[in-house]
Design an enzyme around this catalytic site. Structure first.
Site, PDB file in Angstrom:
ATOM      1  N   LYS A  10       0.825  -1.200   0.000  1.00  0.00           N
ATOM      2  CA  LYS A  10       0.000   0.000   0.000  1.00  0.00           C
ATOM      3  C   LYS A  10       0.875   1.273   0.000  1.00  0.00           C
ATOM      4  CE  LYS A  10      -4.083  -1.234   2.466  1.00  0.00           C
ATOM      5  NZ  LYS A  10      -4.704  -1.545   3.796  1.00  0.00           N
ATOM      6  N   TYR A  50     -12.444  -1.886  -2.667  1.00  0.00           N
ATOM      7  CA  TYR A  50     -12.875  -1.835  -1.261  1.00  0.00           C
ATOM      8  C   TYR A  50     -14.403  -1.708  -1.123  1.00  0.00           C
ATOM      9  CZ  TYR A  50      -8.086  -1.594   0.526  1.00  0.00           C
ATOM     10  OH  TYR A  50      -6.789  -1.886   0.875  1.00  0.00           O
ATOM     11  N   ASN A 113      -1.503   0.410   7.157  1.00  0.00           N
ATOM     12  CA  ASN A 113      -1.036  -0.899   7.640  1.00  0.00           C
ATOM     13  C   ASN A 113      -0.278  -1.676   6.566  1.00  0.00           C
ATOM     14  OD1 ASN A 113      -3.165  -1.508   6.022  1.00  0.00           O
ATOM     15  ND2 ASN A 113      -4.408  -2.460   7.614  1.00  0.00           N
ATOM     16  N   HIS A 116      -2.040  -5.165   1.724  1.00  0.00           N
ATOM     17  CA  HIS A 116      -3.357  -5.778   1.549  1.00  0.00           C
ATOM     18  C   HIS A 116      -3.175  -7.233   1.182  1.00  0.00           C
ATOM     19  CE1 HIS A 116      -7.429  -6.638   0.188  1.00  0.00           C
ATOM     20  NE2 HIS A 116      -6.853  -7.285  -0.802  1.00  0.00           N
ATOM     21  N   GLU A 127     -10.555  -9.939  -6.626  1.00  0.00           N
ATOM     22  CA  GLU A 127      -9.516  -8.895  -6.570  1.00  0.00           C
ATOM     23  C   GLU A 127      -8.458  -9.094  -7.656  1.00  0.00           C
ATOM     24  OE1 GLU A 127      -8.164  -9.114  -2.522  1.00  0.00           O
ATOM     25  OE2 GLU A 127     -10.041  -8.319  -1.726  1.00  0.00           O
TER      26      GLU A 127
HETATM   27  P1  IDP Z   1      -7.622  -6.058   6.192  1.00  0.00           P
HETATM   28  O1  IDP Z   1      -6.753  -5.162   5.336  1.00  0.00           O
HETATM   29  O2  IDP Z   1      -6.863  -6.617   7.365  1.00  0.00           O
HETATM   30  O3  IDP Z   1      -8.319  -7.113   5.380  1.00  0.00           O
HETATM   31  P2  IDP Z   1     -10.204  -4.719   6.359  1.00  0.00           P
HETATM   32  O4  IDP Z   1     -11.123  -4.839   7.512  1.00  0.00           O
HETATM   33  O5  IDP Z   1     -10.580  -5.426   5.089  1.00  0.00           O
HETATM   34  O6  IDP Z   1      -8.734  -5.121   6.846  1.00  0.00           O
HETATM   35  O7  IDP Z   1     -10.056  -3.155   6.051  1.00  0.00           O
HETATM   36  C1  IDP Z   1      -9.502  -2.722   4.838  1.00  0.00           C
HETATM   37  C2  IDP Z   1      -8.555  -1.586   5.139  1.00  0.00           C
HETATM   38  O8  IDP Z   1      -9.282  -0.457   5.621  1.00  0.00           O
HETATM   39  C3  IDP Z   1      -7.544  -1.869   6.260  1.00  0.00           C
HETATM   40  O9  IDP Z   1      -6.427  -2.610   5.810  1.00  0.00           O
HETATM   41  C4  IDP Z   1      -7.172  -0.468   6.709  1.00  0.00           C
HETATM   42  O10 IDP Z   1      -6.259   0.134   5.783  1.00  0.00           O
HETATM   43  C5  IDP Z   1      -8.520   0.253   6.581  1.00  0.00           C
HETATM   44  N1  IDP Z   1      -9.283   0.238   7.845  1.00  0.00           N
HETATM   45  C6  IDP Z   1     -10.003  -0.797   8.353  1.00  0.00           C
HETATM   46  N2  IDP Z   1     -10.597  -0.461   9.522  1.00  0.00           N
HETATM   47  C7  IDP Z   1     -10.250   0.835   9.729  1.00  0.00           C
HETATM   48  C8  IDP Z   1     -10.558   1.766  10.781  1.00  0.00           C
HETATM   49  O11 IDP Z   1     -11.290   1.465  11.749  1.00  0.00           O
HETATM   50  N3  IDP Z   1     -10.014   3.001  10.669  1.00  0.00           N
HETATM   51  C9  IDP Z   1      -9.223   3.373   9.627  1.00  0.00           C
HETATM   52  N4  IDP Z   1      -8.931   2.533   8.607  1.00  0.00           N
HETATM   53  C10 IDP Z   1      -9.430   1.283   8.667  1.00  0.00           C
HETATM   54 MG    MG Z   2      -9.805  -6.970   3.948  1.00  0.00          MG
END
Ligand code: IDP
Ligand code: MG
Length: 153
Positions: A10, A50, A113, A116, A127
């Site tokens: 990312k 997303y 983070n 992905h 995807e």
């Molecule tokens: P994942 O990447 O571990 O699968 P997901 O729940 O699919 O997590 O969320 C997609 C992305 O959205 C996350 O990787 C993160 O970048 C962002 N994200 C998820 N939850 C939050 C939040 O509560 N605050 C801010 N960003 C979030």
């Molecule tokens: Mg996810």
């Protein structure tokens, strides 16, 4: 064919010069890289990528973040690759992730983070198709597959 997953470095991973560090973790595990491209994702594609999060409070900011600079989009192949990659990544938020995982070792943020990874076979199929045509995915053998993937009694 072995299972496939979509892994994306990312924008924070790119900006923090961590592409090699992150890709190296998947490579060292023994997963097989079968496709890669470095692209600036359009807003439309980010929204599709997303779409399951549409309506969440963080959705608009996530789309803005994901389109803020080029990302490295990759496909990896191995039996069980989806679960293995998610374990290597660690849980979503860096501040929750255990040391030893990518997110646990080199990040502390919730949104930023680094990586992905697809979360199920259905997500992976959807995807991968967003980013790659079938002909862009390489088919080849690794010389050490017999060592890497043996599951002996
Ligand atoms: P994942 O990447 O571990 O699968 P997901 O729940 O699919 O997590 O969320 C997609 C992305 O959205 C996350 O990787 C993160 O970048 C962002 N994200 C998820 N939850 C939050 C939040 O509560 N605050 C801010 N960003 C979030
Ligand atoms: Mg996810």
């Amino acid at each position: 064919m072995a299972e496939r997953t979509l892994i994306i470095i990312k924008p924070d991973g790119v900006q923090r010069h961590l592409i090699g560090e992150i890709i190296g973790r998947f490579e060292r595990k023994g997963l097989k890289l079968v496709a890669a491209k470095f692209v600036r994702v359009s807003e439309q594609l980010a929204r599709r990528m997303y779409s399951v999060h549409k309506g969440q409070s963080f959705y608009e900011a996530l789309v803005a973040f994901f389109t803020s600079c080029p990302v490295l989009v990759t496909v990896w192949e191995a039996d069980g690759v989806i679960a293995m990659a998610r374990k290597l990544m660690g849980p979503t938020f860096g501040f929750d992730a255990e040391p030893g995982t990518i997110r646990g070792d080199i990040g502390c943020s919730n949104r930023y983070n680094l990586v992905h990874g697809s979360d199920s076979p259905e997500s992976a199929q959807r995807e991968i198709a967003l980013f790659f045509k079938p002909a862009e995915i390489a088919e080849y053998k690794l010389g050490d597959e017999a060592w890497l993937y043996a599951k002996t009694d």
